[in-house]
Design an enzyme around this catalytic site. Sequence first.
Site, PDB file in Angstrom:
ATOM      1  N   LYS A  97      64.369  18.926 -42.903  1.00  0.00           N
ATOM      2  CA  LYS A  97      63.887  17.711 -41.588  1.00  0.00           C
ATOM      3  C   LYS A  97      63.136  16.950 -41.897  1.00  0.00           C
ATOM      4  O   LYS A  97      63.011  15.806 -41.318  1.00  0.00           O
ATOM      5  CB  LYS A  97      63.241  18.648 -41.145  1.00  0.00           C
ATOM      6  CG  LYS A  97      64.042  20.164 -40.327  1.00  0.00           C
ATOM      7  CD  LYS A  97      64.813  19.546 -39.494  1.00  0.00           C
ATOM      8  CE  LYS A  97      65.560  20.514 -38.934  1.00  0.00           C
ATOM      9  NZ  LYS A  97      66.261  20.242 -37.813  1.00  0.00           N
ATOM     10  N   GLU A 119      60.856  18.532 -30.305  1.00  0.00           N
ATOM     11  CA  GLU A 119      60.548  20.545 -30.213  1.00  0.00           C
ATOM     12  C   GLU A 119      61.127  20.692 -32.031  1.00  0.00           C
ATOM     13  O   GLU A 119      61.482  20.395 -32.927  1.00  0.00           O
ATOM     14  CB  GLU A 119      61.557  20.183 -29.209  1.00  0.00           C
ATOM     15  CG  GLU A 119      63.254  20.544 -30.139  1.00  0.00           C
ATOM     16  CD  GLU A 119      63.700  18.249 -30.451  1.00  0.00           C
ATOM     17  OE1 GLU A 119      63.153  18.165 -30.651  1.00  0.00           O
ATOM     18  OE2 GLU A 119      64.496  19.036 -31.899  1.00  0.00           O
ATOM     19  N   SER A 386      68.969  24.402 -46.986  1.00  0.00           N
ATOM     20  CA  SER A 386      68.644  23.108 -46.614  1.00  0.00           C
ATOM     21  C   SER A 386      66.773  23.148 -46.389  1.00  0.00           C
ATOM     22  O   SER A 386      66.506  22.476 -45.944  1.00  0.00           O
ATOM     23  CB  SER A 386      69.063  23.624 -44.804  1.00  0.00           C
ATOM     24  OG  SER A 386      69.048  24.973 -44.687  1.00  0.00           O
TER      25      SER A 386
END
Lengths: 404, 273
Positions: A97, A119, A386
């Site tokens: 991220k 969010e 990830s």
Amino acid sequence: MSKIPNSLRTGPDARGHFGEFGGRYVAETLMPLLLQLETAYQDARKDPEFARELGDLLTHYVGRESPLYFAPRLTAHFGGAKIYLKREDLNHTGAHKINNCLGQILLARRMGKTRIIAETGAGQHGVATATVAARFGLPCTVYMGEVDIARQKPNVFRMNLLGAEVRSVTSGSRTLKDATNEALRDWVANVDDTFYIIGSVVGPHPYPMLVRDFQAVIGEEARAQMLAQEKKLPDLVVACVGGGSNAIGMFHPFLDDASVEIHGVEASGEGVDTDRHAATISRGSPGVLHGTRSYLLQDKDGQVIEAHSISAGLDYPGIGPEHSWLKDMGRVQYFSATDKEALDAFMLLSKLEGIIPALESAHALAHLARIAPKMGKDKAIAVCLSGRGDKDIFSVAEKLGRTI
Amino acid sequence: MSRIKARFDALKAANRAAFIPFISAGDPDAATSAALLESLPGAGADLIELGMPFTDPMADGPAVQASSLRALKSGATMASTFDMVRGFRSKDIATPVILMGYFNPVHAWGAAKFAADAAAAGVDGLIIVDLPPEEDETLRTAANKAGIDMIRLVTPTTDAARLGKVLNGASGFLYYVSVAGVTGTKSFTESDVRDALTRIRAASSLPVAVGFGIRTPEQAGSIAKFADAVVVGSAIVALAEAVGPAQLVAKTGELCRALAGSTHDARNDKVRA
């Protein structure tokens, strides 16, 4: 049906459409902001200073490049293709991220914005956003569903440590979908000073494009690393898909490599034939949510159906529009893995390789159990790992009936 | 002539602003909602905005969100919304009904079929909040063909460069969103709204309604002095949280009569003095 162009890497078109998907389905209040954001991003793309600053942060702050790690015991366990893991779990903040958040906060600074909102589902994007907001000294508000707050307490505390305010969202299903609604409502009410850092390749144009571009570093590195280690491209590339940002980042640099098969793995929760899953591509149909047209879990009346997954990061009823486009033209195949399969893969990787994966990433690993044994030992698979699973130990322990 | 044009022409001749209440179709239940709709013209409504419930009303504040979810919970569907309009039309052939909502339920129905079915039910106009001019061609074409107006939103962020784009293809009337925000939360500044309407009128001859953030008769009166219509939604739908279905029509009538009264009298010097 979408026509297959010469390159699959040129989208979206000028109006933000990937074939019949994407676009800008937002209230008029937000349209001028999206147009400004698009202009700012096009300017930034041409500015070598932007690339230099982002590159510098990715190297020295995030710790890129992340390794492409050959997993010998996992490979031996399945007895087929060689398995390589793209170690996004080793990034600062523990997931992919941060790649996107750094890109977006640099854009926010260029645009003179002084407040950041986001969010979050699992909390990984919230943590990454809170991190970059702290790094650049901007106030940050993160919207998070009440249900997700309960199952991701460590990440809530992390965000607080980083100086962000976490606002609990109690509307609707109280998960990522509703957190996104609230973030959009905040943005529409604070258009002058606020930059909305969207965490996935969803939302109105230009978000799916710019988030993809900031995440494409994953696939660019993986492609070069595989060429260096195996002297060839991978035969298969795999990633989990919620909104789909790690997946599109991993896939995009491989889209024009015809020899490379590409698989996305959605969360099928308790099973695609139950009403508790998040398998948007398998069980959804095209619809419009959060500013974009894409596959969507909805009833026949166009009401959005709540998604379910053990993994908060995949618990979203939509998917990025570029994924929908790639699905319809057949370039990427989409599969799904259940909560149980993901849990099994979570345990397996921990025990065999000493790597605790995020529950999201465990869905991609679960797919390997079905596919790797059937592939020859001369084949190579690159899987996007990830994120790391530290944040998930409490919910996994609960599933296993253990208290920690 | 369309019902919308006829109504605005008549109000203009009388030098009065229109009062437009908003309710969600099916809130709190089908029968009460139908009774509520039928009661609105008698309570002073010149036009009516009827909300099409949606699970994710991202431009709405808490009151309209709750209203939308109550309607869905009581079983509202697009088909029942059309039924409600048909029922209303069998008793009232003059009051324009505008359907307002989000694009996905329209998309699911099929945009072209939706326009035709809405027209057949007696709908006069559409406001699709998350369908900017860039994305509305399919529905606009179908709506034009069916004789339904596509009502466009102009907002405080709509700059001069963008206004032309918003006006191109607009019909019926324009809806000026008085605050940058969601419905029912912030309050407008009268002088800002006045300035915005001056800009809009320089570019368009369509009537201009003002909504978002108007809650009281006083606020309605202040806007009605210079706007062609005043829209009130959140304050009306919030009543369903305070009173039961049995009192809802009476309580809504009370509030609407007060809002309509100050809207209609705003340009009347004797009342103002």
